[in-house]
Design a protein around this motif. Structure first.
Motif, PDB file in Angstrom:
ATOM      1  N   GLY A 348      44.899 -57.421  32.780  1.00 23.15           N
ATOM      2  CA  GLY A 348      43.565 -57.035  33.237  1.00 23.15           C
ATOM      3  C   GLY A 348      42.859 -56.137  32.240  1.00 23.15           C
ATOM      4  O   GLY A 348      41.661 -56.309  31.956  1.00 23.15           O
ATOM      5  N   ARG A 349      43.578 -55.178  31.683  1.00 26.67           N
ATOM      6  CA  ARG A 349      42.977 -54.263  30.698  1.00 26.67           C
ATOM      7  C   ARG A 349      42.561 -55.012  29.429  1.00 26.67           C
ATOM      8  O   ARG A 349      41.500 -54.758  28.859  1.00 26.67           O
ATOM      9  CB  ARG A 349      43.967 -53.150  30.340  1.00 26.67           C
ATOM     10  CG  ARG A 349      44.280 -52.187  31.467  1.00 26.67           C
ATOM     11  CD  ARG A 349      43.086 -51.293  31.808  1.00 26.67           C
ATOM     12  NE  ARG A 349      43.456 -50.287  32.795  1.00 26.67           N
ATOM     13  CZ  ARG A 349      43.404 -50.465  34.112  1.00 26.67           C
ATOM     14  NH1 ARG A 349      42.998 -51.631  34.595  1.00 26.67           N
ATOM     15  NH2 ARG A 349      43.754 -49.506  34.941  1.00 26.67           N
ATOM     16  N   CYS A 350      43.422 -55.939  28.978  1.00 24.72           N
ATOM     17  CA  CYS A 350      43.087 -56.715  27.779  1.00 24.72           C
ATOM     18  C   CYS A 350      41.843 -57.562  28.011  1.00 24.72           C
ATOM     19  O   CYS A 350      40.947 -57.632  27.155  1.00 24.72           O
ATOM     20  CB  CYS A 350      44.260 -57.621  27.399  1.00 24.72           C
ATOM     21  SG  CYS A 350      45.689 -56.750  26.735  1.00 24.72           S
ATOM     22  N   THR A 480      38.547 -60.289  34.582  1.00 23.73           N
ATOM     23  CA  THR A 480      39.864 -59.672  34.765  1.00 23.73           C
ATOM     24  C   THR A 480      40.669 -60.442  35.799  1.00 23.73           C
ATOM     25  O   THR A 480      41.864 -60.705  35.623  1.00 23.73           O
ATOM     26  CB  THR A 480      39.705 -58.208  35.204  1.00 23.73           C
ATOM     27  OG1 THR A 480      38.962 -57.499  34.205  1.00 23.73           O
ATOM     28  CG2 THR A 480      41.052 -57.547  35.390  1.00 23.73           C
ATOM     29  N   GLY A 481      39.994 -60.818  36.888  1.00 23.90           N
ATOM     30  CA  GLY A 481      40.672 -61.581  37.930  1.00 23.90           C
ATOM     31  C   GLY A 481      41.152 -62.930  37.433  1.00 23.90           C
ATOM     32  O   GLY A 481      42.238 -63.388  37.795  1.00 23.90           O
ATOM     33  N   LYS A 482      40.341 -63.574  36.590  1.00 26.38           N
ATOM     34  CA  LYS A 482      40.761 -64.865  36.032  1.00 26.38           C
ATOM     35  C   LYS A 482      41.965 -64.687  35.109  1.00 26.38           C
ATOM     36  O   LYS A 482      42.898 -65.496  35.128  1.00 26.38           O
ATOM     37  CB  LYS A 482      39.599 -65.511  35.282  1.00 26.38           C
ATOM     38  CG  LYS A 482      38.459 -65.982  36.176  1.00 26.38           C
ATOM     39  CD  LYS A 482      37.380 -66.653  35.358  1.00 26.38           C
ATOM     40  CE  LYS A 482      36.227 -67.120  36.265  1.00 26.38           C
ATOM     41  NZ  LYS A 482      35.337 -66.035  36.656  1.00 26.38           N
ATOM     42  N   GLY A 483      41.947 -63.619  34.276  1.00 26.30           N
ATOM     43  CA  GLY A 483      43.102 -63.351  33.423  1.00 26.30           C
ATOM     44  C   GLY A 483      44.354 -63.089  34.238  1.00 26.30           C
ATOM     45  O   GLY A 483      45.454 -63.574  33.917  1.00 26.30           O
ATOM     46  N   MET A 630      39.126 -69.824  27.054  1.00 22.56           N
ATOM     47  CA  MET A 630      37.860 -70.230  27.658  1.00 22.56           C
ATOM     48  C   MET A 630      37.307 -69.147  28.584  1.00 22.56           C
ATOM     49  O   MET A 630      36.101 -68.854  28.582  1.00 22.56           O
ATOM     50  CB  MET A 630      38.036 -71.547  28.422  1.00 22.56           C
ATOM     51  CG  MET A 630      38.469 -72.705  27.549  1.00 22.56           C
ATOM     52  SD  MET A 630      38.578 -74.283  28.430  1.00 22.56           S
ATOM     53  CE  MET A 630      36.894 -74.850  28.297  1.00 22.56           C
ATOM     54  N   SER A 631      38.187 -68.542  29.358  1.00 24.45           N
ATOM     55  CA  SER A 631      37.743 -67.505  30.290  1.00 24.45           C
ATOM     56  C   SER A 631      37.163 -66.298  29.561  1.00 24.45           C
ATOM     57  O   SER A 631      36.093 -65.785  29.923  1.00 24.45           O
ATOM     58  CB  SER A 631      38.921 -67.072  31.177  1.00 24.45           C
ATOM     59  OG  SER A 631      38.533 -66.030  32.041  1.00 24.45           O
ATOM     60  N   ASN A 632      37.836 -65.845  28.515  1.00 23.92           N
ATOM     61  CA  ASN A 632      37.377 -64.656  27.805  1.00 23.92           C
ATOM     62  C   ASN A 632      36.143 -64.917  26.945  1.00 23.92           C
ATOM     63  O   ASN A 632      35.245 -64.067  26.855  1.00 23.92           O
ATOM     64  CB  ASN A 632      38.508 -64.071  26.953  1.00 23.92           C
ATOM     65  CG  ASN A 632      39.584 -63.428  27.801  1.00 23.92           C
ATOM     66  OD1 ASN A 632      39.412 -63.237  29.000  1.00 23.92           O
ATOM     67  ND2 ASN A 632      40.706 -63.094  27.193  1.00 23.92           N
ATOM     68  N   SER A 633      36.068 -66.074  26.309  1.00 27.91           N
ATOM     69  CA  SER A 633      34.853 -66.416  25.561  1.00 27.91           C
ATOM     70  C   SER A 633      33.647 -66.440  26.491  1.00 27.91           C
ATOM     71  O   SER A 633      32.596 -65.850  26.204  1.00 27.91           O
ATOM     72  CB  SER A 633      34.996 -67.788  24.887  1.00 27.91           C
ATOM     73  OG  SER A 633      35.805 -67.716  23.746  1.00 27.91           O
ATOM     74  N   GLY A 634      33.799 -67.111  27.607  1.00 21.98           N
ATOM     75  CA  GLY A 634      32.693 -67.216  28.551  1.00 21.98           C
ATOM     76  C   GLY A 634      32.277 -65.873  29.117  1.00 21.98           C
ATOM     77  O   GLY A 634      31.075 -65.571  29.220  1.00 21.98           O
TER      78      GLY A 634
END
Length: 703
Positions: A348-350, A480-483, A630-634
């Protein structure tokens, strides 16, 4: 005494559902505001209800077809008669979780906007209460499904424990199938509307996406609910249930091999941790409050106060659970739970670091807009690729620690079984505080809708400022939730692969499975499995492109043909855009689900059980990386746009803003459809493999 755990699990389920009702009543006690706000909220509510009714009509056909297939297999003795019914109940509760979340979200959006007229804290209270309903409905129904099936199989049909776990594993297939429909269908709907609202309304017409003159504005708000709420609820329901059942199953297997503790105690530990997690999440959720500062760090601290408190309670309470249930010689399993809990926090932190506009990566991404759209897109792709490193290291460390610490002092066979049980418990630890973790995620779409209603109803600009602050935080907590969901999916998928191997051994004890990478069928399985994640992402991205194309053309048509839209003398045809998104999403959501069900069966019939293991490993590895990327780029593209629009690098309406809008448009399907759907894919592949294991053992070409 050993059977009392089911009472605690049932009490945990009841407590979660009662608390969800309490929070729902608290959210609904607030006023919806003036008549204009109520009217807009009713448009959104009616659109979401209409979409889900049509989606469920399609889903029922699929479940009916699969039910018949599973009944035929049961008649041929390829599986037990419990499987078809477990499949249906898993899908029902998964869908119900999303439906309840959507109902409370659509009832709370106008109330959040109205509360923000009073204060930021009032708005947070309403939105977070709505999110809490979603979180506790998911965990409550998950525990209800598990305890109900256990009581039925144990005390009505008198099955032994290993047969109970084998039967209960299969209702995860129903939950995963429903989750995939909900995530893909809802994701296509919301992103098609979002693209139409952004590209035509904001870029071409130069009006806000939530402006009442924008024909796609209502469809965009409906999409937030059917995709980011209903889809997410179904998604995390299956993650939660899958982690619990796989750990229960592997625990029974592990302790059957060493025989120093009854298997029922190993079965009980995950459910006791989950029940304690309900209490911990309730305590944590009551601690979430904030002042009037719209600073993102201040708002994050308000949410962290709740999530950190819940995690600390679990860390303390898990110790006596493991000690008294499994004995002092197995405290390595407690370390596995801690490893999972800590891994969830670190992931979550990352994710927060790479996606929040309070940190340098997203701020730097916003700065690249000064040189145009191309550089912003390139940097966003680079950021997403870089962001995969730390989650991989964290999950890898969690797997190694859980495996080796859990199996200390045991011989080879027993150590392997206990290590796999430890990995499954790590996933349970990661998801143990799901009640509050999902609440911090689910409140975001409510705040997003509240901002749209504030804009369309013409409320004071300070209201939109407050809702935007909550929405921006919601983007971060959603990422964060997706990660968090993707990380838990990797651990759960690994546990399910282990369950599949054990299933094969129980079906064919004399079969020798060569799972070496030197075995050609394993290598082919790895390659095809790794490819599946990319094919799946390609199909969902293409679906969004086609759906968005129709919405863009419709929005352009309305601007061209309805002359009074821009001066406010005529209303836009909102219903038409909602209908286009609905038809497109229902049409496009079927193929990805069919592929996810057929691929492991076809692969098994061709490559045999060892090839299936390779396929599952390849899909898990590539799917985990692709989903994080994909999640973090978006998420970063989205917050870079919001950072610019909060008076940085030219502010709202500038050329930099237009470049960021294009980046956000690309990132939307990344983070809200394809990325989160992949973590369902990797678990559904394993679930389907387990259900069809007997068929594959008896009929396969190679291997």
């Amino acid at each position: 005494m050993n059977q009392l755990f089911i009472v605690f699990a049932a009490l945990g389920s009841v407590s979660a559902l009662v608390f969800a009702v309490f929070m729902a009543r608290r959210a609904l006690s607030f006023s919806e505001g003036n008549d204009r706000m109520k009217k807009i909220a009713s448009f959104i509510r009616d659109g979401a209800n209409a979409y889900l009714r049509r989606q469920y009509s399609v889903v029922i056909v699929f479940f009916g077809f699969m039910f018949v297939i599973l009944c035929v297999m049961a008649a041929l003795k390829l599986l037990t008669w419990f499987v078809p019914f477990a499949f249906v109940t898993g899908g029902f509760f998964s869908g119900l979780s999303g439906f309840v979340g959507m109902k409370i979200a659509t009832a709370s959006n106008a109330r959040t906007a109205n509360a923000c007229q009073t204060s930021l804290n009032s708005g947070l209270k309403v939105a977070f209460s709505a999110g809490t309903v979603m979180g506790f409905t998911v965990v409550g129904l998950g525990l209800l499904d598990i305890t109900g099936w256990y009581l039925l199989l144990r005390y009505v049909f008198r099955l032994p424990l290993d047969e109970i776990t084998a039967a209960m594993l299969t209702f995860g297939m129903g939950a995963s199938s429903m989750a995939l429909f909900a995530r893909v269908g809802g994701g296509i709907f919301t992103k098609a509307a979002d693209v139409g609202a952004d590209l035509v309304g904001k870029v071409e017409a130069g009006i806000p996406e939530d402006d009442p003159r924008n024909p796609a504005a209502i469809a965009d708000n409906v999409g937030d609910n059917v995709g980011d709420v209903a889809g997410m609820g179904a998604d995390l329901y299956e993650s939660y249930v899958g982690s619990l059942i796989s750990s229960c199953s592997l625990g029974v297997i592990a302790f059957n091999r060493i025989a120093d503790v009854e298997g029922i105690r190993a079965f009980a530990v995950p459910l006791l941790i989950a029940a304690i997690g309900v209490l911990a999440s309730i305590i944590g959720s009551l601690m979430v409050r904030t002042g009037e500062s719209t600073d993102q760090i201040t708002l994050l601290k308000a949410l962290r106060r709740g999530t950190n408190t819940s995690a600390l309670i679990i860390a303390v309470a898990a110790f006596p659970v493991v000690w008294f249930m499994l004995g002092s010689s197995h405290m390595g399993l407690y370390a596995a739970i801690l490893a999972g809990l800590l891994s969830g926090v670190l992931i979550g932190r990352c994710t927060e670091y790479y996606t929040s506009d309070t940190y340098k990566p997203t701020q730097h991404l916003a700065a690249t807009s000064e040189t145009g759209t191309a550089t912003l897109v390139i940097d966003g792709l680079s950021l997403g690729m870089r962001s995969t490193l730390m989650p991989v290291l964290i999950v890898s460390a969690c797997i190694l620690l859980s495996y080796f610490l859990s199996g200390l002092g045991l011989t080879d066979g027993a150590r392997n079984a206990m290590g796999l049980y430890g990995i499954a418990l790590a996933a349970v630890g990661m998801l143990s505080t799901l009640g509050i973790t999902l609440a911090t995620d689910a409140y975001g779409p409510v705040a997003d809708n509240a901002g749209g209603i504030a804009q369309m109803a013409g409320l004071d600009p300070v209201v939109r400022e407050r809702t935007d602050a909550l929405d921006s935080l919601g983007n971060t907590t959603a990422a964060t939730g997706k990660g968090f969901a993707i990380g838990s999916a990797a651990l759960t998928a690994l546990a399910l692969i282990a369950s599949y191997v054990e299933k094969i051994k129980s079906i064919a004890p004399t079969m020798t499975m060569d799972m070496s990478v030197m075995n050609p069928v394993v290598l082919v399985g790895i390659f095809t499995g790794a490819c599946l994640a990319f094919i799946f992402a390609a199909i969902t991205m293409g679906s969004i492109g086609r759906a968005a194309h129709s919405v863009v053309l419709e929005v352009r048509r309305q601007f061209r043909e309805i002359k009074g839209i821009m001066d406010g003398t005529e209303d836009a045809d909102y219903t038409r855009c909602v209908d286009l998104c609905t038809k497109a999403s229902l049409k496009e959501m079927v193929l990805p689900t069919i592929i996810a069900v057929i691929a492991p069966v076809a692969g098994g019939l061709l490559l045999g059980p060892a090839g299936v293991v390779g396929m599952l490993c390849g899909a898990t590895a590539s799917g985990f990386l692709l989903a994080v990327f994909m999640s973090n780029s978006g998420g970063s593209w989205d917050n870079a746009k919001k950072y610019i629009e909060s008076d940085h690098f030219g502010g709202r309406g500038s050329e930099n803003d237009k470049a960021a809008i294009v980046g956000d448009t690309i990132g939307d399907p990344f983070k809200d459809t394809s990325g989160p759907s992949i973590n369902i894919l990797i678990k559904l592949l394993s679930m389907v493999s387990i259900v069809f294991a007997t068929l594959v053992v008896q009929y396969h070409l190679f291997g």
